[in-house]
Design a protein around this motif. Structure first.
Motif, PDB file in Angstrom:
ATOM      1  N   ILE A  33      60.201-102.275  -8.712  1.00 30.80           N
ATOM      2  CA  ILE A  33      61.259-101.376  -8.252  1.00 30.80           C
ATOM      3  C   ILE A  33      62.551-101.619  -9.029  1.00 30.80           C
ATOM      4  N   SER A  34      62.832-102.871  -9.360  1.00 32.46           N
ATOM      5  CA  SER A  34      64.082-103.170 -10.067  1.00 32.46           C
ATOM      6  C   SER A  34      64.122-102.564 -11.462  1.00 32.46           C
ATOM      7  N   VAL A  39      68.913 -98.938 -10.117  1.00 26.57           N
ATOM      8  CA  VAL A  39      68.682 -99.941  -9.071  1.00 26.57           C
ATOM      9  C   VAL A  39      69.490-101.192  -9.398  1.00 26.57           C
ATOM     10  N   VAL A  42      67.068-105.519  -5.197  1.00 29.61           N
ATOM     11  CA  VAL A  42      65.868-105.289  -4.390  1.00 29.61           C
ATOM     12  C   VAL A  42      65.583-106.562  -3.619  1.00 29.61           C
ATOM     13  N   VAL A  53      66.519-101.661  -0.960  1.00 32.91           N
ATOM     14  CA  VAL A  53      66.893-101.325  -2.337  1.00 32.91           C
ATOM     15  C   VAL A  53      68.320-100.790  -2.348  1.00 32.91           C
ATOM     16  N   SER A  55      70.955 -98.933  -4.864  1.00 33.73           N
ATOM     17  CA  SER A  55      70.976 -98.186  -6.124  1.00 33.73           C
ATOM     18  C   SER A  55      72.272 -97.400  -6.229  1.00 33.73           C
TER      19      SER A  55
END
Length: 79
Positions: A33-34, A39, A42, A53, A55
């Motif tokens: 996800i990072s 972003v 996380v 998260v 962002s």
């Protein structure tokens, strides 16, 4: 209920991910996800299945789903 909010640091969204069971799982999900654009942080917690998260702007759910899939887990949705 959706835990998405604008803060001074950006937009915070809490996702529910199934299948995480350990620190390695948390790291795999967090790492994938990072890598998404915008972003800044996380935090994955295996015991609850929650992934928080932060962002710069709201993320496309499809992009988050693809990142979680790449890590080998399933995105259930947002909390």
């Amino acid at each position: 209920m959706t835990s998405t909010g604008d803060t001074r640091d950006g937009v915070t969204t809490v996702y529910k991910v199934s299948g995480m069971s350990c620190g390695h799982c948390e790291g795999a999900v967090g790492s994938e996800i990072s890598e998404l654009d915008r972003v800044s942080s996380v935090k994955a917690v295996a015991s609850t299945g929650e992934v928080t998260v932060v962002s710069a702007a709201p993320l496309e759910e499809a992009a988050v789903r693809a990142a979680v899939d790449e890590a080998g887990f399933e995105l259930v949705g947002t909390l």
